[in-house]
Structure formats: structure tokens, C-alpha cells
Design an enzyme around this catalytic site. Structure first.
Site, mmCIF file in Angstrom:
data_model
loop_
_atom_site.group_PDB
_atom_site.id
_atom_site.type_symbol
_atom_site.label_atom_id
_atom_site.label_comp_id
_atom_site.label_asym_id
_atom_site.label_seq_id
_atom_site.Cartn_x
_atom_site.Cartn_y
_atom_site.Cartn_z
ATOM 1 N N SER A 15 0.830 -1.215 0.000
ATOM 2 C CA SER A 15 0.000 0.000 0.000
ATOM 3 C C SER A 15 0.861 1.259 0.000
ATOM 4 O O SER A 15 0.607 2.205 -0.745
ATOM 5 C CB SER A 15 -0.890 0.026 1.247
ATOM 6 O OG SER A 15 -1.823 -1.014 1.207
ATOM 7 N N GLY A 85 -5.643 -3.623 -8.121
ATOM 8 C CA GLY A 85 -6.790 -2.767 -7.812
ATOM 9 C C GLY A 85 -6.347 -1.428 -7.255
ATOM 10 O O GLY A 85 -6.968 -0.392 -7.523
ATOM 11 N N ARG A 113 -13.314 -6.469 -11.176
ATOM 12 C CA ARG A 113 -13.459 -5.846 -9.854
ATOM 13 C C ARG A 113 -14.218 -4.511 -9.929
ATOM 14 O O ARG A 113 -14.099 -3.779 -10.904
ATOM 15 C CB ARG A 113 -12.076 -5.696 -9.207
ATOM 16 C CG ARG A 113 -11.453 -7.078 -9.012
ATOM 17 C CD ARG A 113 -10.121 -7.021 -8.354
ATOM 18 N NE ARG A 113 -10.218 -6.516 -7.005
ATOM 19 C CZ ARG A 113 -9.169 -6.199 -6.255
ATOM 20 N NH1 ARG A 113 -7.958 -6.341 -6.747
ATOM 21 N NH2 ARG A 113 -9.339 -5.762 -5.038
ATOM 22 N N GLN A 158 -8.854 2.343 -0.608
ATOM 23 C CA GLN A 158 -8.657 2.696 -2.021
ATOM 24 C C GLN A 158 -9.638 3.790 -2.421
ATOM 25 O O GLN A 158 -9.269 4.734 -3.126
ATOM 26 C CB GLN A 158 -8.815 1.453 -2.895
ATOM 27 C CG GLN A 158 -7.700 0.443 -2.624
ATOM 28 C CD GLN A 158 -7.798 -0.804 -3.463
ATOM 29 O OE1 GLN A 158 -8.742 -0.984 -4.231
ATOM 30 N NE2 GLN A 158 -6.826 -1.687 -3.323
ATOM 31 N N ASP A 305 -6.747 -8.134 4.382
ATOM 32 C CA ASP A 305 -5.947 -9.006 3.509
ATOM 33 C C ASP A 305 -5.421 -10.236 4.254
ATOM 34 O O ASP A 305 -4.846 -11.134 3.635
ATOM 35 C CB ASP A 305 -4.776 -8.218 2.910
ATOM 36 C CG ASP A 305 -5.258 -7.145 1.942
ATOM 37 O OD1 ASP A 305 -6.356 -7.302 1.362
ATOM 38 O OD2 ASP A 305 -4.554 -6.137 1.762
ATOM 39 N N ARG A 336 -12.480 -14.466 -2.573
ATOM 40 C CA ARG A 336 -11.750 -15.066 -1.452
ATOM 41 C C ARG A 336 -12.676 -15.687 -0.406
ATOM 42 O O ARG A 336 -12.282 -16.636 0.262
ATOM 43 C CB ARG A 336 -10.879 -14.011 -0.753
ATOM 44 C CG ARG A 336 -9.608 -13.746 -1.474
ATOM 45 C CD ARG A 336 -8.671 -12.848 -0.683
ATOM 46 N NE ARG A 336 -7.587 -12.460 -1.577
ATOM 47 C CZ ARG A 336 -6.851 -11.363 -1.443
ATOM 48 N NH1 ARG A 336 -7.075 -10.528 -0.445
ATOM 49 N NH2 ARG A 336 -5.886 -11.109 -2.301
#
Ligand code: S3P
Length: 418
Positions: A15, A85, A113, A158, A305, A336
């Protein structure tokens, strides 16, 4: 008997790596970045910035990366964001403030996505966006923006970062509220660079100032999301102690350690320090017996994550673990939520997605079976850790995807047991 030992150093934070590259591209002058992740996702951000005319030196292990910021110009017909992403969504924010049209695309996984979570508020700011459905490819024409006060339906760093970057490049004020606080690396970097960012009652506001973004030097800390796999392997081992060096321990990212503690594994943080406005520590990890826990919806953004690897740990705990409100996992690099549950079942664990919750029943039988990673790096790494258990026979459908966020993953995992 698997025993851990020695020292590992996780790669640079993904990130933060994206954000420092993008801010350096927007800055006046030459910035020097060290410790950058060399994974494919960060290279996607570098590629897109180069396609916009920015000088970014080669990103390779151990190299200091130089970025010469300049006015962005369209040099390519399509900006290819690969699997990333973060590249796509943050660049949309940056492009919203530019007076030219750009088309963004990505690989098959990224094209599936959702992008509307970013394009909707950017349109409210005045960006023109041509999209077919909720995804890439799409074309954005930025330009004159207006300020925005926005309540995001999802806790997404994001989304928040894209809107802050639109405020920054468009020179307009932006205020964002989110249901739960997501990672705050963008806010910390803007504050570190002396730009007008503040928080009041949970709302994040950017206030433009006359000053340009100054060039900077920064050292990116190791990624706690990558460190988590080594920590998990050490917790599941049968003896020894592992030192995981140089890990970012920003409180908006340490939910994994908090949940581990509740499950019965204490991880010591030593040598605490600050790197460019981010707290960093070395982690000392020992094997531990685990018990099931409930992970609340409010905790999810701080470990989003790490759910795959936490689910693997939960499969070794006594009793059930429930992850509440993890529906967002359906729109990550793979679905996921369903794949973690299906793969746990494939190796002999009882696991199930019920609505937006994930339930995992602990067991002490050795995991055996074939895991479908769907080319998702975090699924590959989580189940590779599962495969380190005594008596395990976990076969991964592929291993290459680890290059997205942790190119030396298999080398490091092996080193923990050397
Ligand atoms: C990221 C935010 C998270 C995370 C992703 C990186 C970021 O995504 O899952 O790996 O760098 O801002 P969301 O913003 O979609 O939650």
C-alpha cells in the site's frame, strides 16, 4: 518436527509503495524511495506512471528508486494496471484532476473488480467517466473539479485515497466518512509532506493549499500483510522462535496481531521506531496453541488481507472461529470468501460462508488435498503456510501468483524452517 528459527525480512509495504510512487510522480523535483516492494503490483503503478510521462527508475531488489515528478501527459492509448486494484483506483483519483482523457484496463481478474465505488464520487466531483458496467476498461476525462463531502458505503482505503488524490490534483477540498476506519497511509503521507489533511470526529478532510507537493526521501517499511504469513508459520510450528524484522505496525493494519493474541499467540514488538510517519517494529514469534474467536465487522478493515491466513490458523484452533461481515472478500483478486471456505474443505476442514460471515471449525488432522488458488497471491501463500504442518500434503494449483506482493515468499518460508 517443524521448528522455526532465524530472521526474515518481509518485502516493502504494498500500500505504501503505490502511494509513495504516485505522490513522488506528482511532486516537484526528484524523490528517492528505498525499501519499495518489487512485486508485480507496484511495478504496475510504475508502468502506468511511466505511460503518463513520469521518470521512474528501475524497481529492483535493494535499489533506491528515483522518481522525477512532472506534469502528467498521456503517452499511451491504454494504461494497463495489471492485477492491481490499488493502481487502478488510486490512479482514477489522480486522473480526475488532469485535463486529458485516459483509458484504464487490467488483467481478467482486475477487469471483474468493482470501480463504481470510485467512479461515482469522482463523477460527483465533475470528472467525466465512460464506463460499461461496474469495472474496467473505462475512460476518464478529468479537469475542473468541485469539492466533495462524501460518506462511503464501504470501508475502503482505495476509495478514500482516490478521493484524497482527486482533491490534491484538482485543488479542491474533500471530506470523507467511512463506516469503519480503513488504513490511513495516504493521510499519514500527506501530513508528512506538510499538506492540508486533518481528521475530525472520524471524518477525513483535505484542504488545498497554495504550496506544491515537495519532493521527498522515504524508506518504505516491511509489509505486515506479507509478514503475517511468516508469523502464522511460526505460530503453527512445534518449537523455536522467529524474528520478523522491519514490519510496519500502523494500528489501522495490525488487526491480525490483535486477533492472534485473542486466539492465544502473543507476538512481541521490539525495537519500535518511526519511518516517514509510520510506526515500525521487529516481531518476535513463538509457536502457540490456538483457540477459536469471533472477528467483528469493525476489525475487518484492519486485517482485510489477512483473512485467508487467519482462516488457516483458525482451522488449527480449538473450537469455531467466525469472521463477521467479510462480504468484501468476494471482490478481491478472487472470490476469497468462497475460495477460502472451499479450499479449507478441500484439505479436510469444516468451513463455510454463511451470508457474509465465514465460519471455520478447528481440527488437528493434518491438512491433505488440492487447493485452487485462482491465481490469487494471498490464497497461494495462506495455503502454502498450511502445507508446513507436520503430516500435511497441500498441493497448490499454482505458485507464481506470489510475485504480486511477495516475490521471495517461498525462499523466506523455507528459511524460517532451516
Ligand atoms: C489497499 C486497500 C484494501 C486492501 C488492498 C490494498 C490499499 O482494499 O485489500 O490490498 O492499498 O489501499 P480496499 O480499499 O478495497 O479495502
Amino acid at each position: 518436527m517443524p521448528r522455526v528459527g532465524g530472521v526474515v525480512r518481509p518485502p516493502g509495504d504494498k500500500s505504501i509503495s503505490h502511494r509513495v510512487l504516485m505522490l513522488a510522480a506528482l511532486a516537484r523535483g526528484t524523490s528517492e524511495l528505498t525499501g519499495l516492494l518489487t512485486g508485480a503490483d507496484v511495478k504496475s503503478s510504475a508502468r502506468v506512471l511511466r505511460q503518463l510521462g513520469v521518470d521512474v527508475s528501475v524497481i529492483r531488489a535493494g535499489a533506491r528508486v528515483q522518481v522525477i515528478g512532472k506534469r502528467l501527459t498521456p503517452h499511451a492509448a491504454r494504461l494497463h494496471c495489471g492485477n492491481s486494484g490499488t493502481t487502478a483506483r488510486l490512479m482514477l483519483g489522480i486522473l480526475a484532476g488532469q485535463k486529458f482523457a485516459a483509458t484504464l484496463t487490467g488483467d481478467a481478474s482486475l477487469r471483474r473488480r468493482p470501480m463504481r465505488r470510485v467512479t461515482e464520487p469522482l463523477k460527483q466531483m465533475g470528472a467525466e467517466i465512460q464506463e460499461k458496467g461496474d469495472g474496467l476498461p473505462l475512460t476518464i476525462r478529468g479537469g475542473k473539479l468541485r469539492g466533495l463531502t462524501y460518506t462511503s458505503p464501504v470501508a475502503s482505503a482505495q476509495v478514500k485515497s482516490a478521493l484524497l488524490f482527486a482533491g490534491l490534483t484538482g485543488g479542491v477540498p474533500v471530506t470523507i466518512r467511512e463506516p469503519y476506519r480503513s488504513r490511513d497511509h495516504t493521510e499519514r503521507l500527506l501530513a508528512h509532506l506538510g499538506l492540508g489533511i486533518h481528521e475530525r470526529n472520524g471524518a477525513i478532510s483535505y484542504q488545498p493549499s497554495a504550496t506544491n507537493i515537495p519532493s521527498f526521501e522515504v524508506s518504505v517499511p516491511g509489509d505486515i500483510s506479507s509478514a503475517a504469513f511468516m508469523v502464522a508459520a511460526a505460530v503453527l510450528a512445534e518449537g523455536g522462535e522467529l524474528l520478523v524484522e522491519n514490519v510496519g505496525v500502523n494500528p489501522t493494519r495490525t488487526g491480525f496481531l490483535a486477533v492472534l493474541e485473542r486466539m492465544g499467540a502473543h507476538v512481541d514488538r521490539v525495537n519500535l521506531r518511526d519511518e516517514g510517519g509510520e510506526p515500525v517494529a521487529d516481531l518476535v514469534v513463538r509457536p502457540a496453541g490456538l483457540k477459536g474467536t469471533e472477528v467483528s465487522a469493525a476489525e475487518i478493515p484492519t486485517l482485510v488481507d489477512e483473512v485467508p491466513v487467519l482462516a488457516v490458523l483458525a482451522s488449527r484452533a480449538v473450537g469455531e472461529t467466525v469472521f463477521r461481515e467479510v462480504g468484501e472478500l468476494r471482490v478481491k483478486e478472487s472470490n476469497r470468501l468462497e475460495l477460502v471456505a472451499a479450499n479449507l474443505r478441500a484439505v479436510g476442514t469444516r468451513a463455510e460462508a454463511r451470508g457474509n460471515d465465514l465460519h471455520v471449525e478447528g481440527s488437528d488432522a493434518p491438512p491433505r488435498g488440492r487447493v485452487e488458488t485462482a491465481s490469487d497471491h494471498r490464497l497461494a501463500m495462506a495455503f502454502a503456510v498450511h502445507g508446513t504442518l507436520a503430516g500435511a500434503d497441500v498441493r497448490l494449483s499454482e505458485k507464481r501468483s506470489v510475485a504480486i506482493s511477495y516475490p521471495n515468499f517461498f525462499r523466506d518460508l523455507k528459511a524460517c524452517f532451516a
